[in-house]
Design an enzyme around this catalytic site. Structure first.
Site, PDB file in Angstrom:
ATOM      1  N   HIS A 117     100.283  64.149  36.936  1.00  0.00           N
ATOM      2  CA  HIS A 117     100.842  63.237  35.932  1.00  0.00           C
ATOM      3  C   HIS A 117      99.850  62.590  35.329  1.00  0.00           C
ATOM      4  CE1 HIS A 117     103.502  60.567  33.818  1.00  0.00           C
ATOM      5  NE2 HIS A 117     104.620  61.521  33.996  1.00  0.00           N
ATOM      6  N   ASP A 142     109.509  67.244  38.277  1.00  0.00           N
ATOM      7  CA  ASP A 142     109.866  68.664  37.888  1.00  0.00           C
ATOM      8  C   ASP A 142     109.760  69.585  39.334  1.00  0.00           C
ATOM      9  OD1 ASP A 142     110.505  68.440  35.134  1.00  0.00           O
ATOM     10  OD2 ASP A 142     108.440  68.430  34.632  1.00  0.00           O
ATOM     11  N   HIS A 158     104.991  70.149  29.804  1.00  0.00           N
ATOM     12  CA  HIS A 158     106.000  68.990  29.732  1.00  0.00           C
ATOM     13  C   HIS A 158     107.365  69.344  30.290  1.00  0.00           C
ATOM     14  CE1 HIS A 158     107.908  65.427  28.296  1.00  0.00           C
ATOM     15  NE2 HIS A 158     107.913  65.762  26.817  1.00  0.00           N
TER      16      HIS A 158
HETATM   17  C1  LIG Z   1     100.734  66.452  33.840  1.00  0.00           C
HETATM   18  C2  LIG Z   1      99.262  66.994  33.389  1.00  0.00           C
HETATM   19  C3  LIG Z   1      99.549  67.817  32.017  1.00  0.00           C
HETATM   20  C4  LIG Z   1      98.401  65.835  33.158  1.00  0.00           C
HETATM   21  O1  LIG Z   1      97.345  66.156  32.844  1.00  0.00           O
HETATM   22  P1  LIG Z   1      96.155  65.345  32.551  1.00  0.00           P
HETATM   23  O2  LIG Z   1      96.288  63.888  32.538  1.00  0.00           O
HETATM   24  O3  LIG Z   1      95.477  65.759  31.381  1.00  0.00           O
HETATM   25  O4  LIG Z   1      95.206  65.324  33.939  1.00  0.00           O
HETATM   26  P2  LIG Z   1      94.028  66.432  33.877  1.00  0.00           P
HETATM   27  O5  LIG Z   1      94.223  67.754  33.233  1.00  0.00           O
HETATM   28  O6  LIG Z   1      92.732  65.467  33.233  1.00  0.00           O
HETATM   29  O7  LIG Z   1      93.716  66.439  35.448  1.00  0.00           O
HETATM   30  C5  LIG Z   1      92.697  65.831  36.282  1.00  0.00           C
HETATM   31  C6  LIG Z   1      92.371  67.039  37.256  1.00  0.00           C
HETATM   32  O8  LIG Z   1      93.407  67.390  38.258  1.00  0.00           O
HETATM   33  C7  LIG Z   1      93.688  68.599  38.006  1.00  0.00           C
HETATM   34  N1  LIG Z   1      94.871  68.707  37.935  1.00  0.00           N
HETATM   35  C8  LIG Z   1      95.982  68.176  37.470  1.00  0.00           C
HETATM   36  N2  LIG Z   1      97.252  68.684  37.435  1.00  0.00           N
HETATM   37  C9  LIG Z   1      96.975  69.810  38.153  1.00  0.00           C
HETATM   38  C10 LIG Z   1      97.987  70.865  38.687  1.00  0.00           C
HETATM   39  N3  LIG Z   1      99.262  70.785  38.585  1.00  0.00           N
HETATM   40  N4  LIG Z   1      97.343  71.764  39.494  1.00  0.00           N
HETATM   41  C11 LIG Z   1      96.032  71.794  39.458  1.00  0.00           C
HETATM   42  N5  LIG Z   1      95.205  70.952  39.210  1.00  0.00           N
HETATM   43  C12 LIG Z   1      95.447  69.794  38.397  1.00  0.00           C
HETATM   44  C13 LIG Z   1      92.813  69.139  36.620  1.00  0.00           C
HETATM   45  O9  LIG Z   1      92.521  70.529  36.654  1.00  0.00           O
HETATM   46  C14 LIG Z   1      91.785  68.137  36.555  1.00  0.00           C
HETATM   47  O10 LIG Z   1      90.866  68.606  37.388  1.00  0.00           O
HETATM   48  P3  LIG Z   1      89.351  68.509  36.974  1.00  0.00           P
HETATM   49  O11 LIG Z   1      88.879  66.949  36.883  1.00  0.00           O
HETATM   50  O12 LIG Z   1      88.430  69.212  38.151  1.00  0.00           O
HETATM   51  O13 LIG Z   1      89.132  69.165  35.715  1.00  0.00           O
HETATM   52  C15 LIG Z   1      98.683  67.866  34.403  1.00  0.00           C
HETATM   53  O14 LIG Z   1      98.673  67.271  35.731  1.00  0.00           O
HETATM   54  C16 LIG Z   1      99.596  69.470  34.579  1.00  0.00           C
HETATM   55  O15 LIG Z   1      99.276  70.074  33.608  1.00  0.00           O
HETATM   56  N6  LIG Z   1     100.463  69.473  35.605  1.00  0.00           N
HETATM   57  C17 LIG Z   1     101.269  70.729  35.620  1.00  0.00           C
HETATM   58  C18 LIG Z   1     102.187  70.784  34.541  1.00  0.00           C
HETATM   59  C19 LIG Z   1     103.458  69.717  35.001  1.00  0.00           C
HETATM   60  O16 LIG Z   1     103.829  69.623  36.075  1.00  0.00           O
HETATM   61  N7  LIG Z   1     104.033  69.049  33.882  1.00  0.00           N
HETATM   62  C20 LIG Z   1     105.123  68.384  34.087  1.00  0.00           C
HETATM   63  C21 LIG Z   1     104.485  66.752  33.792  1.00  0.00           C
HETATM   64  S1  LIG Z   1     105.685  65.657  34.343  1.00  0.00           S
END
Ligand SMILES: CC(C)(COP(=O)(O)OP(=O)(O)OC[C@H]1O[C@@H](n2cnc3c(N)ncnc32)[C@H](O)[C@@H]1OP(=O)(O)O)[C@@H](O)C(=O)NCCC(=O)NCCS
Length: 373
Positions: free
Chosen positions: A259, A310, A220
């Site tokens: 996201h 971010d 987050h």
């Molecule tokens: C924001 C976040 C938590 C959303 O997560 P989510 O909705 O649960 O998305 P998922 O984890 O289901 O992601 C879908 C796919 O994209 C990939 N993915 C998503 N964000 C990624 C990232 N930042 N880096 C690498 N891979 C990513 C996941 O590994 C997943 O791959 P898979 O289908 O092969 O397993 C996620 O994108 C993330 O962890 N981002 C990095 C942290 C971040 O920047 N947070 C601030 C958000 S504003």
């Protein structure tokens, strides 16, 4: 049985109603009370946006002046809170400073019939920069700074307390825009935490303290600090590409990308990036933005994943000479406005937030007394 993938993380679940903002709705990416975030970031100041979120309508010129003056009058720390901040051990994370500061203020200035929720929201908005920077200067060199100031806005106040002098117009406006973009984002994890705590009829400070805790994690608010650390690992775009490819091969999560709700881009990233570029130009930067842009290009090419707010807020804050450990606290300084609006809204239409779980544990079984185990 429920499909676990569909309920994990409550993805796509409508968990309540709000009149405060929309995220990722068709046509318009992000709106606060019906106004697009692009218009607000271009035309408004952070205090106008804070007023809009908290009051529900844009302020008139007089209302805005009164609001600014009210915030100015609330920037002085109570002596007892200074004592608490001075006791925090060296190495405390600044997010823990804000969490503790918020909680302690709740003991010194509790919510009551005489001190209502709007006054507390204003007090926290005015006081968070003071809490953070009083602690920072005391921690760094034992200085007990005076946090009172007639700086017209939050961005100015923050930069003045940090650097000891009034900021340039460019620096002040760049931070002001970042605060606008960070102010509100519907039912994200920290806001939902605030609403859940508020739904138990707990006090305002408890709800905000919980929100700060939820924001701290790297999935987050903590992502902006991690994004900065990633960019600083590399000295050239080619190095960045190589390093990122290695991380992707290891299936590392790349902070500052992706996201839960936005699917093709984060509208806030489109607004913040040009401001990061303006500051890069003013600093004659030859390294950080080229590295960041290569990371963005490789993430799009390899994973079709876009930067979120971010990512480019990290170089923007860096060019403002803000230490990386203060990046997530800046998120708190802005988001207290959205959190406050959501706590008000939750309280106005309250029902205890208490979902149910699908049980996947052992079936009912006879208890085995200790002597027989
Ligand atoms: C924001 C976040 C938590 C959303 O997560 P989510 O909705 O649960 O998305 P998922 O984890 O289901 O992601 C879908 C796919 O994209 C990939 N993915 C998503 N964000 C990624 C990232 N930042 N880096 C690498 N891979 C990513 C996941 O590994 C997943 O791959 P898979 O289908 O092969 O397993 C996620 O994108 C993330 O962890 N981002 C990095 C942290 C971040 O920047 N947070 C601030 C958000 S504003």
């Amino acid at each position: 049985m429920i499909d676990a993938k569909n309920v994990e993380g409550l993805a796509g679940i409508v968990a309540g109603q709000t009149a405060i903002s929309t995220v990722g709705k068709e046509g318009v990416g992000l709106t606060y009370r019906g106004y697009s975030v692009e218009d607000l970031a271009r035309e408004a100041t952070f205090e106008e946006v804070a007023y809009l979120l908290i009051d529900g309508a844009l302020p008139s010129r007089t209302q805005l002046e009164d609001y600014r003056h009210k915030l100015m009058s609330l920037r002085t720390l109570p002596d007892k809170l200074k004592t608490v901040l001075e006791q925090l051990p060296a190495g405390t994370h600044p997010m823990d400073v804000l969490r503790t500061g918020c909680s302690a203020l709740g003991a010194f200035e509790p919510e009551s019939a005489a001190r209502g929720q709007v006054d507390i929201a204003d007090r926290l908005l005015a006081l968070f920069p003071s809490i953070l920077l009083y602690w920072l200067h005391f921690q760094n060199n034992g200085a007990r700074i005076d946090t009172a100031s007639d700086a017209p806005g939050t961005a100015w106040h923050f930069l003045e307390l940090l650097g000891g002098e009034a900021p340039s117009d460019l620096d002040e406006r760049a931070l002001d825009v970042a605060l606008i973009l960070y102010a509100e984002h519907e039912f994200n994890a920290s806001t939902f935490t605030c609403r859940t705590i508020a739904s138990t009829l707990a006090d305002f400070y408890s709800a905000v303290t919980g929100g700060i805790g939820a924001l701290r994690g790297p999935l987050h608010g903590g992502a902006n600090e991690s994004a900065m650390q990633l960019m600083q690992k590399f000295h050239t775009p080619d190095q960045a590409e190589q390093g990122l490819l290695e991380m992707l091969a290891r299936k590392d999560l790349i902070m500052g990308f992706g996201h839960r709700v936005y699917k093709s881009s984060d509208p806030r990233s489109e607004v913040i990036k040009p401001w990061a570029n303006k500051l890069a130009e003013a600093h004659a930067d030859q390294c950080l933005m080229p590295v960041a842009e290569r990371l963005e290009a490789v993430m799009r090419r390899e994973k079709n994943i876009f930067p979120n707010l971010d990512f480019y807020s990290a170089p923007l804050f860096h060019f403002l000479d803000i230490p990386t450990s203060l990046f997530t606290p800046l998120f708190v300084i802005a988001r207290i406005t959205g959190w406050s609006a959501h706590i008000f809204e939750q309280r106005a239409h309250n029902r205890l937030i208490r979902p149910t779980a699908e049980y996947i544990g052992p079936p009912p079984r006879p208890f085995v007394p200790l002597a027989k185990r």
